[in-house]
Write a protein that holds these residues in place. Sequence first.
Motif, PDB file in Angstrom:
ATOM      1  N   CYS A 111      87.022  69.767  57.926  1.00 37.94           N
ATOM      2  CA  CYS A 111      88.275  69.019  58.051  1.00 37.94           C
ATOM      3  C   CYS A 111      88.839  69.148  59.462  1.00 37.94           C
ATOM      4  N   LEU A 112      88.902  70.398  59.946  1.00 35.97           N
ATOM      5  CA  LEU A 112      89.448  70.603  61.286  1.00 35.97           C
ATOM      6  C   LEU A 112      88.580  69.897  62.320  1.00 35.97           C
ATOM      7  N   ALA A 113      87.270  69.887  62.082  1.00 39.90           N
ATOM      8  CA  ALA A 113      86.383  69.183  63.005  1.00 39.90           C
ATOM      9  C   ALA A 113      86.724  67.703  63.013  1.00 39.90           C
ATOM     10  N   MET A 114      87.022  67.147  61.827  1.00 49.02           N
ATOM     11  CA  MET A 114      87.370  65.723  61.775  1.00 49.02           C
ATOM     12  C   MET A 114      88.651  65.451  62.550  1.00 49.02           C
ATOM     13  N   TYR A 115      89.664  66.334  62.324  1.00 51.85           N
ATOM     14  CA  TYR A 115      90.935  66.110  63.018  1.00 51.85           C
ATOM     15  C   TYR A 115      90.729  66.184  64.530  1.00 51.85           C
ATOM     16  N   SER A 116      89.981  67.196  64.965  1.00 58.30           N
ATOM     17  CA  SER A 116      89.848  67.337  66.415  1.00 58.30           C
ATOM     18  C   SER A 116      88.942  66.258  66.989  1.00 58.30           C
ATOM     19  N   CYS A 117      87.977  65.793  66.176  1.00 55.40           N
ATOM     20  CA  CYS A 117      87.151  64.668  66.617  1.00 55.40           C
ATOM     21  C   CYS A 117      88.023  63.444  66.842  1.00 55.40           C
ATOM     22  N   PHE A 118      88.916  63.191  65.905  1.00 60.69           N
ATOM     23  CA  PHE A 118      89.766  62.013  66.065  1.00 60.69           C
ATOM     24  C   PHE A 118      90.699  62.196  67.255  1.00 60.69           C
ATOM     25  N   TYR A 119      91.151  63.424  67.434  1.00 60.62           N
ATOM     26  CA  TYR A 119      92.034  63.727  68.560  1.00 60.62           C
ATOM     27  C   TYR A 119      91.317  63.456  69.881  1.00 60.62           C
ATOM     28  N   THR A 120      90.038  63.797  69.918  1.00 68.93           N
ATOM     29  CA  THR A 120      89.303  63.664  71.175  1.00 68.93           C
ATOM     30  C   THR A 120      88.718  62.270  71.371  1.00 68.93           C
TER      31      THR A 120
END
Lengths: 492, 639
Positions: free
Chosen positions: B179-188
Amino acid sequence: MTFSINPLFGLVLFPLIIVVHSILFKSKLEKDNFTKEALIISSAITPLYSLYCLLLGHEDFSSILNGYTLNFVVSVFPFEGIVTFLLDKFSLIFVVLTAFTVHICMFVNYNMSNKKYVEMFILLMLIQSILTLAFLTNNIIAFYMLFELVLIPIFFIIGIWGSRNRKVLAAFQLFLYTLFGSLFMVFAIAYIYVTKGTLVLNDLIGTDWSFLEERLLWCAFFLAFAIKIPMVPFHTWLPEAHVEAPTSGSVLLAALLLKLGTFGLIKYSLALFPDASWYFAPFVYLVSLISILYSSLTTLRQIDLKKIIAYSSVGHMNFITLGIFSFNVQGLDGALLIMVSHAFISSTLFILVGSLYDKYHTRVLKYYRGLTVFMPILSTVFFIAVLGNLSMPGTSNFVGEFLILIGTFQKSPTTAVIAGLSIISTAAYSIWLYNRVFMGRLSIHIHQTRDINYDMTLPVSIVLIFLFIGLGVYPKILLESHMTPLLIKTQL
Amino acid sequence: MLLLLLLLPLLSGILTLLFGFFIGRNGAVLMTVFNMFLLVVLSFKLFFDVGVLETPISLEISEWFSSGSLVVNWSLHVDALTVTMLVVINTISFLVHAYSVSYMENDPHLQRFMAYLSLFTFFMIVLVTADNLVQSFVGWEGVGVISYLLINFWFTRINANKSAIKALLMNRVGDLGICLAMYSCFYTFETLDYSSIMLLVSHSLEDFIVLLGFEYNAITIISFFIFLGAVGKSAQIGLHTWLPDAMEGPTPVSALIHAATMVTAGVFILIRLSGLIEYSTAALTFITIVGAITCFFAASTALVQNDMKRIIAFSTCSQLGYMVFACGLSGYTVSLFHLANHAIFKALLFLAAGVVIHAINDEQDIRRMGGLINHLPFTYSLTLIGSLALIGFPYLTGYYSKDVIVELTIAKQSTHGYFALWLGSITALFTAYYSTRLLFYTFLNYPNNSKKVFKIAHEGSYLMLIPLFILGIGSIYSGFITKEIFLGWGSTFWNNSIFIHPENYIIIDTLFLPDYMKLIPVFASFIGIYLFINIQILYTTPFIKSNKLMKEIHKFLSNKWYFDKIYNTITKTITNIAYNITYNTIDTGYINSITLGAIYKHTTNINKTQNNTSKNPLNTLITTIFITTTLILTLFLIN
């Protein structure tokens, strides 16, 4: 399409007409053989009509706070032009939700005696009309009054139909808590009226406040809403009220009354005081994070079935505040989605727990174990509801939480990471709850009874399950309501 | 045709689950097994179309949700990586389906079991065919939940309950990572599609994310989050405790979930996001180290376990360690090759263990077995094949992949490479040791159970043995057949589905290593077998039994490095805080004494003395509030 008659008339008047009629013909209804069927059908009118408005009219009122249109302003108060009702899609979603939940409650109460059923019906319809008005109104003072007014019927529902002696205490607590919070709100409203001379929301958006003024007013509003949401440390009334309330009371509380708080935050706090909202966002994050972690911790060790669901509600509701104060489309969309999905999921759980209570007359978890052995259907339905509660992908809670955390991550990665911990804790208490009630060897304290396929619980919970899974697979219906105009209008 | 891939298992699963009572046992069996057979045919066809003919397929079904710049679709992406996974998943799943029909024939809930298996396959297919992270996450969570149901299949047993909850929660910790990877992926990257992420990575190398006041490189932090997910699903050290405990479930479940499919999901996601992880040296190093430690830890624990399935489970954990550190050394192709091979021989071992357990009255303790070679000759020979493949006996399936993985560690020419080399080689030794131990205690040892048990010991039915036979053939030949496709020099099979940074492209170097280096794992295995024979059969080294240090080591290993103990303490502390502090002290303590205390006094008074309500101070309070508010309101409205 456009409506030839203003749909607001129907939305506002239908429930009121039904309330008046059922009060007038109360004694007659109590004796009739087909009372329940008649009342269920009459309570189905508003959900169908509002759903019709939502599905067919979306070009006309497609955005929050009349981003595009102001077509449906009506004044129905003696004070001409003071109280206005505005139909936008954002409010309409809640009107549909209100009407639908009340309709569901009618099925939940089906086993009551005729007399009780009619009384409950009157109270439920009263709640529906008050909430419909509260969601549709565009006037701060009208919102405040309706916000308070809804306490009276729920006070009676808990106080009269509750299960134990403690219900009086719970009802008073609910009443006093909300009253305390809104006391500050009413002073703030008075101040706004004195300084600006109007209480219509659309006129007030974009007015200039001095920063101190704005912050103080924001705090007053926030206190009222925070108690309603509820946020820690103002949350203790919620588990208490849920535990004492009858099933339909719990459903109403979780599905609708809590939403008044977050609804108010979006529609009033954010729109009226954008700068203060921005200023206080870190504070709200902190309170929300504490609430999320605190409530999920506390949920772990509860042994009252309803208290578990109530405390988990606190966690979910605080996700909504996180989303609202992320000030971006994802966060707000997610907040809206969770508001609706939490209504469905917690209602399902409360209804199922209610059916367990009706069978065994206890809500203490320790007495239950291994119910799957002779209640496979209840077990399956409950499991799906639990999956919804732990936001399994495919249920609407997942999309909501996902959007909220994505929105929050844009604003503050650390907050999102800490809030993300609830992914673990929600799973922990949800699955532990399910496991303790339905798995394991059959408890010696309970006798075998019928599964739920012979009462109203099954169809009702299946409908709710279809709704939240449908929203999880195809959430576009709710995400189309475009929160962007609000953000643009308030320059957030 | 692609949609059938999802619809067949979904429909057969849901229909069997909901209407199992109406279609009956035979109906359920026919429907699920036949559907799985169709899926196998389908996936082999896709393997030919997409893999061999090198034509990746993308299919957008519909939009799932969109909000602002975030758009997530329901869509399928089938490339070489996906078809390889599909063939592995569906073949094993089909064989397990067929096997379970016979294994579970006395169970009253056969329909439910078959339905779970089908649904599990469905979620696994969703996981591998997704073209964005969110859709993968649907499968990712789905397999977790179905594995909860499968481990908990015999739900009246407290141990099954505990293990199922443990599996779900441990997986949830990993899910947090994804989940955190998804959030940070979208952030980046502002997108969650695999292909778009791959394209954008090289432009975002300098991006950073601020966490807790520290700046981190975005690519590195995303890789770490993804790896946290992989650690959870692929049972790497730290979050591995659910895997051995999951053996409480029925044996076919262990074969399907805990050997071939679900546990490989973590490795799969690492390979799928190779284009991202490749750019982060820190993450690669970390992955290598964690993988190597897992590999060693699990193998060492397996040395002293006595539960037959638990030994195989720890062996799975250790082989997953091999796959993960191969990923860390940029040998994604090798890792996937080992994944496919391992799926075959580990499923074989699990299913064979199932036959053994079935044969001797559900006894799982290898100390109470022995001499079964006379009763189960066929199962013995297949277990032998499986074990030899597992320990990397030359020219069996495991040899081809394990060898290359160890070669990679040498070719990497770096500290963490050599670290992995040492641990990997010692693990090869341990693997041989515990495999021989398992074989010896189960089949060759002097019989250690009552005569009654051995009298009823019988070979399984044909429906159980045919899947074993097919897997046995696979364990012998599949590595040899597929090696050139997967690893061959100049093979274009992968066709851009796997990205290896040119600087990390060391797989070619492995071809030019001297022969003695290539044979390290084989030598290690032989030493392992030799040591076992010496220590536990011939007792040529009696000092081990009397040695105090050895006793301590044994205790440490049989307690599984005390992980369970530590986690239990942590959980206990948290739940105690939850009760004593948050609920008892704050909620019903401080907060209620401030708010409720006053109300409580008066409300109880109301109950006792109904007549006195008008004098009640609480009522006065409420009335006052009402009156003041109304007054203020009217004042302002008149204004």
